[in-house]
Enzyme design. Structure first.
Site, PDB file in Angstrom:
ATOM      1  NE  ARG A 289      -9.203  11.900  -5.667  1.00 23.10           N
ATOM      2  CZ  ARG A 289      -8.544  12.243  -6.773  1.00 23.10           C
ATOM      3  NH1 ARG A 289      -9.098  13.031  -7.655  1.00 23.10           N
ATOM      4  NH2 ARG A 289      -7.317  11.776  -6.995  1.00 23.10           N
TER       5      ARG A 289
ATOM      6  CE  LYS B  16      -5.657  -0.974  -1.024  1.00 24.83           C
ATOM      7  NZ  LYS B  16      -4.483  -0.270  -0.487  1.00 24.83           N
TER       8      LYS B  16
ATOM      9  CE  LYS C 233      -4.661   6.793   8.835  1.00 19.08           C
ATOM     10  NZ  LYS C 233      -3.821   6.457   9.998  1.00 19.08           N
ATOM     11  N   GLY C 234      -7.462   4.060   3.243  1.00 14.46           N
ATOM     12  CA  GLY C 234      -7.587   2.969   2.288  1.00 14.46           C
ATOM     13  C   GLY C 234      -8.814   3.066   1.397  1.00 14.46           C
TER      14      GLY C 234
ATOM     15  CB  THR D 160      -0.270  10.859   2.027  1.00 12.82           C
ATOM     16  OG1 THR D 160      -0.608   9.482   2.034  1.00 12.82           O
ATOM     17  CG2 THR D 160       0.957  11.094   1.181  1.00 12.82           C
TER      18      THR D 160
ATOM     19  CD  GLU E 184      -3.578  -1.701   3.025  1.00 12.95           C
ATOM     20  OE1 GLU E 184      -3.686  -0.839   3.914  1.00 12.95           O
ATOM     21  OE2 GLU E 184      -3.901  -1.484   1.850  1.00 12.95           O
ATOM     22  CG  ASP E 185      -2.030   2.640   6.409  1.00 14.62           C
ATOM     23  OD1 ASP E 185      -2.281   2.244   5.246  1.00 14.62           O
ATOM     24  OD2 ASP E 185      -2.425   3.735   6.844  1.00 14.62           O
TER      25      ASP E 185
ATOM     26  CG  ASP F 102      -1.723   1.208   1.407  1.00 14.76           C
ATOM     27  OD1 ASP F 102      -2.347   1.615   0.418  1.00 14.76           O
ATOM     28  OD2 ASP F 102      -1.748   1.773   2.514  1.00 14.76           O
ATOM     29  CG  LEU F 103       1.608   5.742  -1.856  1.00 12.07           C
ATOM     30  CD1 LEU F 103       3.117   5.614  -2.026  1.00 12.07           C
ATOM     31  CD2 LEU F 103       1.016   6.542  -3.022  1.00 12.07           C
ATOM     32  CG  ASP F 104      -1.892   7.449   0.298  1.00 11.94           C
ATOM     33  OD1 ASP F 104      -1.027   8.319   0.135  1.00 11.94           O
ATOM     34  OD2 ASP F 104      -2.770   7.187  -0.553  1.00 11.94           O
TER      35      ASP F 104
ATOM     36  CB  SER G   4      -1.920   2.752  -3.848  1.00 16.83           C
ATOM     37  OG  SER G   4      -2.500   3.992  -3.479  1.00 16.83           O
ATOM     38  CB  ALA G   5      -7.375   3.355  -2.896  1.00 14.91           C
TER      39      ALA G   5
HETATM   40  C1  BG6 Z   1      -5.749   5.796  -0.163  1.00 10.23           C
HETATM   41  C2  BG6 Z   1      -5.834   6.688   1.045  1.00 10.23           C
HETATM   42  O1  BG6 Z   1      -4.475   5.265  -0.268  1.00 10.23           O
HETATM   43  O2  BG6 Z   1      -6.041   6.542  -1.354  1.00 10.23           O
HETATM   44  C3  BG6 Z   1      -7.202   7.351   1.104  1.00 10.23           C
HETATM   45  O3  BG6 Z   1      -5.617   5.926   2.218  1.00 10.23           O
HETATM   46  C4  BG6 Z   1      -7.470   8.093  -0.196  1.00 10.23           C
HETATM   47  O4  BG6 Z   1      -7.256   8.231   2.197  1.00 10.23           O
HETATM   48  C5  BG6 Z   1      -7.337   7.138  -1.379  1.00 10.23           C
HETATM   49  O5  BG6 Z   1      -8.778   8.650  -0.196  1.00 10.23           O
HETATM   50  C6  BG6 Z   1      -7.545   7.831  -2.729  1.00 10.23           C
HETATM   51  O6  BG6 Z   1      -6.508   8.757  -2.921  1.00 10.23           O
HETATM   52  P1  BG6 Z   1      -6.482   9.866  -4.022  1.00 10.23           P
HETATM   53  O7  BG6 Z   1      -5.055  10.347  -3.995  1.00 10.23           O
HETATM   54  O8  BG6 Z   1      -6.810   9.214  -5.347  1.00 10.23           O
HETATM   55  O9  BG6 Z   1      -7.472  10.908  -3.669  1.00 10.23           O
HETATM   56 MG    MG Z   2      -2.896   3.111   3.487  1.00 11.54          MG
END
Ligand code: BG6
Ligand code: MG
Length: 222
Positions: free
Chosen positions: A51, A147, A47-48, A19, A171-172, A11-13, A116-117
């Site tokens: 948008r 997710k 989280k996860g 972030t 994953e967080d 996962d990224l964020d 990542s989402a």
């Molecule tokens: C996830 C974050 O990785 O990405 C969420 O944990 C975020 O908080 C989601 O809403 C979508 O991100 P982005 O950058 O496309 O708005």
């Molecule tokens: Mg995350």
């Protein structure tokens, strides 16, 4: 049950960079303009989550209904504020031990993908200098199901040419841990054990597992 881990799905964020604080700033700015209360506790629940689903939840908490066009406008606005926040990001924002772990994993022949989402994943990885650390990138521009649906990780495994059982997810978020388990993957959660107990293992940070091979050998005896 024993497993042979050949691939790592990140996962990224919240795993590679923190972030969540920037997402919070941007969502809170929107919530304030709409007169919706939005706290850190509520931010945790996003989280996860994609948008659009994050927006739906915030509007739901505020009891506000918007048209599709208005929702799109707020998502664009929120993302513009988010991009302002992350514009200054650099390699110094990579979470402790992550760069070393990625480098060591590659040296030891493991395949590495992002799951990542976020639709901002590639620009973020470029900015922190980690784009080349990944053999495959699966992000919010690729997948449709959020997710805890396992799609993002199943697609990551597929792109690495591995079965889900051969992959370990980092994953967080609770939704991300659920996604990994639903996909039949081994899951190491990064963060506080409170919400992440469903994972096979919880670490505080990558400093807890400096040696990927040692970690993976431990998995095989699980
Ligand atoms: C996830 C974050 O990785 O990405 C969420 O944990 C975020 O908080 C989601 O809403 C979508 O991100 P982005 O950058 O496309 O708005
Ligand atoms: Mg995350």
């Amino acid at each position: 049950r024993s497993r042979m881990i050949r691939g790592l799905l990140f996962d990224l964020d919240g795993v590679i960079v923190d972030t969540a604080k920037y997402h919070f700033v941007a969502w809170q700015r929107m919530a304030a303009e709409l007169g919706i209360h939005f706290s850190h506790e509520e931010n945790e629940q996003l989280k996860g989550i994609s948008r659009v689903e994050s927006l739906e939840r915030i509007l739901g908490w505020g009891g506000i209904a918007l048209s599709t066009e208005e929702k799109q406008r707020w998502m664009d606005q929120k993302n513009a504020w988010y991009l302002e926040c992350i514009a200054q990001m650099g390699p110094e924002e990579i979470l402790p031990g992550v760069s070393e772990f990625l480098a060591e994993a590659r040296t030891q022949g493991l395949s590495i993908a992002l799951g990542s989402a976020s639709k901002n994943a590639v620009p973020i990885l470029e900015r922190i200098g980690l784009l080349d650390a990944f053999d495959a990138i699966v992000d919010g521009t690729v997948v449709t199901a959020s997710k805890p649906n396992p799609e993002v990780f199943l697609e990551g495994a597929r792109r690495l040419g591995l079965s889900p059982e051969e992959c370990c997810v980092f994953e967080d978020a609770e939704a991300g841990v659920e996604a990994a388990l639903a996909g039949n993957m081994y899951c190491i959660a990064v963060g506080k054990p409170d919400h992440l107990g469903a994972a096979h293992r919880v670490i505080q940070s990558f400093l807890d597992i400096p040696d990927p091979v040692e970690t993976l050998l431990a998995l095989e005896t699980d």
